[in-house]
Design an enzyme around this catalytic site. Structure first.
Site, PDB file in Angstrom:
ATOM      1  CE1 TYR A 139      -3.043   3.119   0.755  1.00 46.85           C
ATOM      2  CE2 TYR A 139      -1.860   3.307   2.840  1.00 46.85           C
ATOM      3  CZ  TYR A 139      -2.735   3.832   1.907  1.00 46.85           C
ATOM      4  OH  TYR A 139      -3.295   5.066   2.117  1.00 46.85           O
ATOM      5  CB  ILE A 205      -5.337  -4.327  22.578  1.00 51.43           C
ATOM      6  CG1 ILE A 205      -6.422  -3.426  23.181  1.00 51.43           C
ATOM      7  CG2 ILE A 205      -3.995  -3.599  22.502  1.00 51.43           C
ATOM      8  CD1 ILE A 205      -6.098  -2.928  24.592  1.00 51.43           C
TER       9      ILE A 205
HETATM   10  N1  UDP Z   1      -5.746  -1.782  16.318  1.00 52.99           N
HETATM   11  C1  UDP Z   1      -6.082  -2.645  17.357  1.00 52.99           C
HETATM   12  N2  UDP Z   1      -7.232  -3.393  17.227  1.00 52.99           N
HETATM   13  C2  UDP Z   1      -8.038  -3.334  16.141  1.00 52.99           C
HETATM   14  C3  UDP Z   1      -7.686  -2.432  15.088  1.00 52.99           C
HETATM   15  C4  UDP Z   1      -6.542  -1.677  15.219  1.00 52.99           C
HETATM   16  O1  UDP Z   1      -5.369  -2.741  18.358  1.00 52.99           O
HETATM   17  O2  UDP Z   1      -9.036  -4.059  16.085  1.00 52.99           O
HETATM   18  C5  UDP Z   1      -4.531  -0.948  16.445  1.00 52.99           C
HETATM   19  C6  UDP Z   1      -3.534  -1.131  15.320  1.00 52.99           C
HETATM   20  O3  UDP Z   1      -2.669  -2.210  15.589  1.00 52.99           O
HETATM   21  C7  UDP Z   1      -2.833   0.227  15.322  1.00 52.99           C
HETATM   22  C8  UDP Z   1      -3.929   1.205  15.763  1.00 52.99           C
HETATM   23  O4  UDP Z   1      -4.928   0.394  16.385  1.00 52.99           O
HETATM   24  O5  UDP Z   1      -1.812   0.248  16.276  1.00 52.99           O
HETATM   25  C9  UDP Z   1      -4.560   1.957  14.611  1.00 52.99           C
HETATM   26  O6  UDP Z   1      -4.929   1.015  13.626  1.00 52.99           O
HETATM   27  P1  UDP Z   1      -5.817   1.394  12.362  1.00 52.99           P
HETATM   28  O7  UDP Z   1      -6.033   0.137  11.572  1.00 52.99           O
HETATM   29  O8  UDP Z   1      -7.031   2.138  12.815  1.00 52.99           O
HETATM   30  O9  UDP Z   1      -4.947   2.449  11.550  1.00 52.99           O
HETATM   31  P2  UDP Z   1      -3.443   2.330  10.953  1.00 52.99           P
HETATM   32  O10 UDP Z   1      -2.562   2.932  12.023  1.00 52.99           O
HETATM   33  O11 UDP Z   1      -3.150   0.906  10.678  1.00 52.99           O
HETATM   34  O12 UDP Z   1      -3.504   3.177   9.737  1.00 52.99           O
END
Ligand code: UDP
Length: 324
Positions: A139, A205
């Site tokens: 991506y 988490i």
């Molecule tokens: N995350 C999490 N549980 C979930 C989805 C996301 O702990 O069900 C964590 C993910 O590992 C990251 C943060 O939340 O550290 C933000 O994730 P998201 O997918 O919203 O955005 P990204 O940072 O990947 O663009």
């Protein structure tokens, strides 16, 4: 007339609304593969894919397009790892097609949806635009390829562009007309709100052993309306004939951990729900926080909705509207 590709999607629809409310006319090009017809309440919708060159050309033939805002792209990191070719085709090749048509019709202003994923695992925090670009997934790689193309088109092909590198887009339109609506959903805040609504049994988490104070990943959540405002300012910037192509980070400069986001969601919704600790998700850096000083100085942009609870509240109002 502004062409908004991907204007039926999450960020594109908020920008499309703001453009129309600010006196611009828009045409939205969207193949509705991820976006929603209901989200295009402003301007005209053309249901087409960017690979359909004839349909794209027709838009330029029939309208006086001043600038293009390009949101149409796939944006799931996990999916990009599974199917990289899909990402290079949709995110890179289709952008190349669009730029060729723009050149043919002498449309030279372009605003690009870029991403903090370009930085991969950053060497220093907060992250400024001159940080090393080293994506760690297809991506981010597909978006970096577009940025490289834009630089060459700007240096040698007369294009004027602004690339906006978003951190974590969050929240929803304050009038609740549009908002985040992905299927499947992968982003933290809507998933936590799903848990609050009982649409899922718990929230997981992904890792609590990161090098952060509470062990969970820290991200910079920027309200989608603040992102939209930056696009409007980027357009005004490109309308000034002496301004050069430019690149800006867009974040609110505050980091919040996954645990802090969950706590904010519990407080805003006033609902308790189960939280589970699971293993790390591959490719997640410990901390991503933007240094957006450049956008503040040059675009005169400053995020307005910076409190996590306010961001979550706007997301919650929208979430209840579409899911209750
Ligand atoms: N995350 C999490 N549980 C979930 C989805 C996301 O702990 O069900 C964590 C993910 O590992 C990251 C943060 O939340 O550290 C933000 O994730 P998201 O997918 O919203 O955005 P990204 O940072 O990947 O663009």
């Amino acid at each position: 007339m502004i062409l908004v590709t991907g204007g039926a999607g999450y960020i594109g629809s908020h920008v499309n609304k703001l453009l129309n409310n600010s006196g611009y006319e828009t045409i939205v090009l969207d193949n509705l593969s991820k976006g929603h017809k209901y989200a295009v309440k402003w301007g005209e919708l053309v249901n087409a894919d960017l690979s359909e060159t004839d349909k794209v050309k027709e838009i330029f033939q029939n309208n006086d397009i001043e600038a293009v805002m390009h949101f149409a792209a796939f944006s799931s990191v996990a999916e990009s790892v599974e199917e990289p070719e899909k990402y290079f085709k949709n995110n890179y090749e289709n952008t190349l097609n669009l730029l060729k048509v723009m050149k043919e019709f002498r449309v030279r202003k372009f605003i690009f949806s870029s991403t903090a994923s370009l930085y991969g695992i950053p060497k220093s925090i907060p992250i400024s635009e001159d940080n090393e670009l080293k994506p760690i997934n297809p991506y981010g790689e597909s978006k970096l390829m577009v940025e490289n193309l834009l630089k060459d088109e700007s240096d040698f092909g007369g294009l004027k562009y602004v690339s906006l590198r978003y951190f974590n887009a969050a929240g929803a339109d304050l009038d609740c007309e549009i908002g985040e609506d992905h299927n499947p959903e992968t982003h933290l805040i809507p998933l936590v709100l799903d848990a609050a609504l009982g649409r899922r049994g718990s929230i997981s988490i992904f890792g609590d052993d990161y090098s952060t104070p509470d062990g969970t990943c820290i991200r910079d959540y920027i309200h989608v309306n603040d992102l939209a405002d930056a696009h409007l300012k980027a357009l005004k910037y490109l309308e000034e004939p002496f301004n050069d192509s430019n690149i800006f980070n867009l974040g609110n400069g505050n980091g919040f951990s996954v645990k802090e986001v969950i706590a904010a969601c519990k407080k805003v919704t006033d609902i308790d729900f189960d939280v589970k600790i699971e293993g790390r998700r591959p490719g997640d850096p410990d901390i991503l926080i933007a240094d957006s000083k450049k956008a503040e100085e040059i675009l005169k942009w400053k995020p307005q909705i910076t409190e996590l609870e306010d961001i979550v509240e706007s997301a919650w109002n929208w979430h209840k509207k579409i899911h209750v």
